[in-house]
Write an enzyme that holds these catalytic residues in place. Structure first.
Site, short mmCIF file in Angstrom:
data_model
loop_
_atom_site.label_atom_id
_atom_site.label_comp_id
_atom_site.label_asym_id
_atom_site.label_seq_id
_atom_site.Cartn_x
_atom_site.Cartn_y
_atom_site.Cartn_z
N ARG A 143 -2.04 -6.03 -8.55
CA ARG A 143 -0.85 -6.85 -8.35
C ARG A 143 -0.70 -7.86 -9.48
O ARG A 143 0.28 -7.87 -10.21
CB ARG A 143 -0.92 -7.59 -7.00
N SER A 194 -2.95 -7.99 2.72
CA SER A 194 -3.28 -7.86 4.14
C SER A 194 -3.76 -9.21 4.67
O SER A 194 -3.42 -9.60 5.79
CB SER A 194 -4.38 -6.82 4.34
N LYS A 217 -15.71 -8.64 4.22
CA LYS A 217 -14.61 -8.96 5.14
C LYS A 217 -14.92 -8.51 6.56
O LYS A 217 -15.50 -7.45 6.77
CB LYS A 217 -13.32 -8.26 4.70
N HIS A 269 0.84 -1.21 0.00
CA HIS A 269 0.00 0.00 0.00
C HIS A 269 0.88 1.26 0.00
O HIS A 269 0.60 2.23 -0.71
CB HIS A 269 -0.90 0.03 1.24
O1 PNS Z 1 -8.83 -3.31 0.40
P1 PNS Z 1 -10.09 -3.84 -0.20
O2 PNS Z 1 -10.84 -4.68 0.80
O3 PNS Z 1 -9.83 -4.56 -1.49
O4 PNS Z 1 -11.00 -2.55 -0.53
C1 PNS Z 1 -12.31 -2.69 -1.03
C2 PNS Z 1 -13.07 -1.37 -0.87
C3 PNS Z 1 -13.13 -0.97 0.60
C4 PNS Z 1 -12.36 -0.29 -1.67
C5 PNS Z 1 -14.51 -1.58 -1.44
O5 PNS Z 1 -15.14 -2.63 -0.78
C6 PNS Z 1 -15.35 -0.30 -1.35
O6 PNS Z 1 -15.19 0.59 -2.14
N1 PNS Z 1 -16.25 -0.27 -0.35
C7 PNS Z 1 -17.10 0.87 -0.09
C8 PNS Z 1 -18.49 0.62 -0.70
C9 PNS Z 1 -18.49 0.96 -2.18
O7 PNS Z 1 -18.24 2.08 -2.59
N2 PNS Z 1 -18.78 -0.03 -3.03
C10 PNS Z 1 -18.90 0.19 -4.46
C11 PNS Z 1 -17.87 -0.56 -5.24
S1 PNS Z 1 -18.54 -2.14 -5.63
#
Ligand code: PNS
Length: 165
Positions: free
Chosen positions: A91, A129, A42, A18
């Site tokens: 990645r 992570s 998660k 990150h």
């Molecule tokens: O680190 P991650 O878990 O891959 O991040 C995922 C994250 C938090 C970026 C994604 O779940 C997210 O954007 N969540 C907020 C809700 C949202 O905006 N969802 C729309 C995209 S499907």
């Protein structure tokens, strides 16, 4: 005018991958705002406040990096911040499907903000992570994959979990 990228994620916890991505983002944007959001798929190990404190500690003194939390859609946060882009790391090919789907959802929800993907450095291609949490939970060595301050927090967290029985 200042260009801003919002870098959303769970950051549970922040990894060196990150950090590498933030550094790459800063070569393109004036400011990177790291925002912790909920990923409904998660269950986090660290509470939002813990994650914010850990991330802030890693970027202290860097005015071009901001750290925030938001409970909602990333596109709404991006709108609120007048962001030029949503930044995400890629990645390997295995990341593509999920990232593509999220980017398309986000585009449908807000046509004014673009998702920008950057490739992480080769050193971090396998760093995640979830992998780090798994290794740390069994007492494995995660040094070099997370900053030392976060390695310490992981040790504390899993030590507490073990001592609770
Ligand atoms: O680190 P991650 O878990 O891959 O991040 C995922 C994250 C938090 C970026 C994604 O779940 C997210 O954007 N969540 C907020 C809700 C949202 O905006 N969802 C729309 C995209 S499907």
């Amino acid at each position: 005018m200042e260009t801003i990228a919002v870098y959303p994620g769970s950051f549970d916890p922040l990894t060196n991958g990150h950090i590498d991505l933030v550094e790459r983002g800063l070569k393109i944007f004036d400011k990177v705002v790291i925002v912790t959001l909920n990923n409904r798929a998660k269950k986090p190990l660290f509470a939002v406040e813990e994650r914010l404190a850990m991330i802030r500690d890693c970027f202290k003194g860097m005015d071009s990096v901001e750290v925030d939390a938001f409970d909602g859609l990333v596109v709404d946060y991006a709108r609120k911040r007048n962001a030029n882009a949503i930044l995400r790391g890629m990645r390997a090919v295995s990341d593509f499907e999920n990232e593509f789907q999220m980017a398309m959802f986000n585009r449908r929800l807000n046509r004014d903000v673009q998702t920008v993907f950057l490739m992480t450095g080769m050193r971090w291609i396998f760093t995640s992570s979830s992998g780090i949490k798994e290794v740390a939970s069994f007492g494995g060595d995660v040094s070099g994959m997370v900053p030392p301050s976060i390695e310490k927090k992981l040790k504390e967290k899993f030590h507490k979990a073990y001592s609770k029985g």
